[in-house]
Design a protein around this motif. Sequence first.
Motif, PDB file in Angstrom:
ATOM      1  N   LEU A 102       3.512  10.205  -2.165  1.00  0.00           N
ATOM      2  CA  LEU A 102       3.444   9.315  -2.982  1.00  0.00           C
ATOM      3  C   LEU A 102       2.001   8.804  -4.018  1.00  0.00           C
ATOM      4  CD1 LEU A 102       5.234   6.679  -0.766  1.00  0.00           C
ATOM      5  CD2 LEU A 102       5.684   7.099  -2.470  1.00  0.00           C
ATOM      6  N   ARG A 103       1.452   9.440  -3.299  1.00  0.00           N
ATOM      7  CA  ARG A 103      -0.522   9.251  -3.640  1.00  0.00           C
ATOM      8  C   ARG A 103      -0.312  10.501  -4.876  1.00  0.00           C
ATOM      9  NH1 ARG A 103      -5.317  12.375  -3.590  1.00  0.00           N
ATOM     10  NH2 ARG A 103      -6.859  10.357  -3.550  1.00  0.00           N
ATOM     11  N   THR A 128       0.927  -1.314   0.047  1.00  0.00           N
ATOM     12  CA  THR A 128      -0.036   0.241  -0.124  1.00  0.00           C
ATOM     13  C   THR A 128       0.719   1.263  -0.181  1.00  0.00           C
ATOM     14  OG1 THR A 128      -0.425   0.103   2.253  1.00  0.00           O
ATOM     15  CG2 THR A 128      -1.664  -1.150   1.660  1.00  0.00           C
ATOM     16  N   LEU A 129       0.211   2.528  -0.515  1.00  0.00           N
ATOM     17  CA  LEU A 129       1.198   3.500  -0.410  1.00  0.00           C
ATOM     18  C   LEU A 129       1.260   4.379   1.295  1.00  0.00           C
ATOM     19  CD1 LEU A 129      -1.098   6.110  -2.937  1.00  0.00           C
ATOM     20  CD2 LEU A 129       1.201   4.753  -3.517  1.00  0.00           C
ATOM     21  N   ASN A 156     -11.424   0.860  -3.872  1.00  0.00           N
ATOM     22  CA  ASN A 156     -12.612   2.724  -4.164  1.00  0.00           C
ATOM     23  C   ASN A 156     -11.435   3.402  -3.673  1.00  0.00           C
ATOM     24  OD1 ASN A 156     -14.424   1.645  -5.665  1.00  0.00           O
ATOM     25  ND2 ASN A 156     -16.000   2.378  -3.900  1.00  0.00           N
ATOM     26  N   SER A 157     -10.915   3.184  -2.765  1.00  0.00           N
ATOM     27  CA  SER A 157      -9.793   4.092  -2.840  1.00  0.00           C
ATOM     28  C   SER A 157      -7.896   3.918  -1.736  1.00  0.00           C
ATOM     29  CB  SER A 157      -9.917   4.884  -1.455  1.00  0.00           C
ATOM     30  OG  SER A 157      -9.783   3.890  -0.108  1.00  0.00           O
ATOM     31  N   LYS A 158      -7.923   2.511  -2.357  1.00  0.00           N
ATOM     32  CA  LYS A 158      -6.653   2.059  -1.317  1.00  0.00           C
ATOM     33  C   LYS A 158      -5.729   1.824  -2.496  1.00  0.00           C
ATOM     34  CE  LYS A 158      -6.411  -0.917   1.988  1.00  0.00           C
ATOM     35  NZ  LYS A 158      -6.121  -1.830   2.643  1.00  0.00           N
ATOM     36  N   PHE A 159      -4.654   2.778  -2.888  1.00  0.00           N
ATOM     37  CA  PHE A 159      -3.428   2.009  -3.975  1.00  0.00           C
ATOM     38  C   PHE A 159      -3.021   0.986  -3.344  1.00  0.00           C
ATOM     39  CE2 PHE A 159      -4.561   6.218  -5.162  1.00  0.00           C
ATOM     40  CZ  PHE A 159      -5.080   6.155  -6.070  1.00  0.00           C
ATOM     41  N   LEU A 160      -2.247   0.445  -4.695  1.00  0.00           N
ATOM     42  CA  LEU A 160      -0.971  -0.598  -4.587  1.00  0.00           C
ATOM     43  C   LEU A 160       0.041  -0.101  -5.280  1.00  0.00           C
ATOM     44  CD1 LEU A 160      -3.208  -4.596  -3.733  1.00  0.00           C
ATOM     45  CD2 LEU A 160      -2.023  -2.258  -2.442  1.00  0.00           C
ATOM     46  N   LEU A 170      -1.036   9.712  -8.625  1.00  0.00           N
ATOM     47  CA  LEU A 170      -2.096   9.995  -9.665  1.00  0.00           C
ATOM     48  C   LEU A 170      -1.603  10.941 -10.564  1.00  0.00           C
ATOM     49  CD1 LEU A 170      -3.999  11.583  -6.751  1.00  0.00           C
ATOM     50  CD2 LEU A 170      -4.951   9.956  -8.102  1.00  0.00           C
ATOM     51  N   ASN A 171      -0.827  11.654 -10.502  1.00  0.00           N
ATOM     52  CA  ASN A 171       0.527  11.977 -11.504  1.00  0.00           C
ATOM     53  C   ASN A 171       0.891  10.812 -13.074  1.00  0.00           C
ATOM     54  OD1 ASN A 171      -0.602  14.529 -11.019  1.00  0.00           O
ATOM     55  ND2 ASN A 171       1.086  14.910  -9.930  1.00  0.00           N
ATOM     56  N   GLY A 172       0.047   9.927 -12.160  1.00  0.00           N
ATOM     57  CA  GLY A 172       0.963   8.492 -13.775  1.00  0.00           C
ATOM     58  C   GLY A 172       2.742   8.371 -13.213  1.00  0.00           C
ATOM     59  N   LYS A 173       3.220   8.790 -12.174  1.00  0.00           N
ATOM     60  CA  LYS A 173       4.683   9.055 -12.487  1.00  0.00           C
ATOM     61  C   LYS A 173       4.884   7.404 -11.610  1.00  0.00           C
ATOM     62  CE  LYS A 173       5.633  13.630 -13.061  1.00  0.00           C
ATOM     63  NZ  LYS A 173       6.519  13.706 -14.052  1.00  0.00           N
ATOM     64  N   ILE A 174       4.187   7.011 -10.844  1.00  0.00           N
ATOM     65  CA  ILE A 174       4.398   5.797 -10.380  1.00  0.00           C
ATOM     66  C   ILE A 174       3.036   4.557 -10.542  1.00  0.00           C
ATOM     67  CG2 ILE A 174       6.048   5.900  -8.779  1.00  0.00           C
ATOM     68  CD1 ILE A 174       4.095   5.994  -6.529  1.00  0.00           C
ATOM     69  N   ARG A 175       3.553   3.177 -11.557  1.00  0.00           N
ATOM     70  CA  ARG A 175       2.051   2.420 -11.158  1.00  0.00           C
ATOM     71  C   ARG A 175       2.177   2.136  -9.887  1.00  0.00           C
ATOM     72  NH1 ARG A 175       4.767  -0.832 -16.732  1.00  0.00           N
ATOM     73  NH2 ARG A 175       5.004   0.624 -17.912  1.00  0.00           N
ATOM     74  N   THR A 176       0.071   2.056 -10.549  1.00  0.00           N
ATOM     75  CA  THR A 176      -0.693   1.895  -9.471  1.00  0.00           C
ATOM     76  C   THR A 176      -1.193   1.387  -9.645  1.00  0.00           C
ATOM     77  OG1 THR A 176      -1.735   3.509  -8.979  1.00  0.00           O
ATOM     78  CG2 THR A 176       0.314   3.359  -7.601  1.00  0.00           C
TER      79      THR A 176
END
Length: 122
Positions: free
Chosen positions: A83-84, A68-69, A99-103, A88-94
Motif C-alpha cells: 500500500l505504501r 491509516t495505511l 512526517n511519516s503517516k499516510f491517510l 508513493l507511486n501515485g496509484k492511490i491518493r493519500t
Amino acid sequence: MTNGQISEFLLLLDRKTAIQAHSVSDWRPEYSQELREIERQLSVLRVAADQDRGRGSSGGDYVPTMITLTEAAKRTGLSYDHLRKLALNGKIRTVRAGNSKFLVNYERLLEYLDQGDREVNA
C-alpha cells in the motif's frame, strides 16, 4: 455497509482478481458467467456503500472515511509495504498526517482495488 457486506465486497474483489490473473494463461468459459455474477453482486454492494456515504438517494454531504495505511492493510489483506508503494507511486491518493503517516480514503482505495490502474473518478 455492515462489516459482513464489506467482507463480502472484499472477497468478491479477491475472486475477481484471481480469475483475471488466472485467465491470462488458462481461460475457461465458465469464468465469463462467474465474472458477470461477481459484477452483479458488486453493483448491489456499491449501492449500499453509496447510501452509507450519503451519495445515494438521500443526497447528503459526503464525508470520506480516512484511515491509516496500517488500518487499510488490515481491512484489505494487502501488506502495508504494498500500500505504501502504491501511495508513493501515485496509484492511490493519500494525505500525510505528520512526517511519516499516510491517510487514505478507504472508499477510493476500494474503488482502486476494484478497477485496477484505470483512472478512479475524481
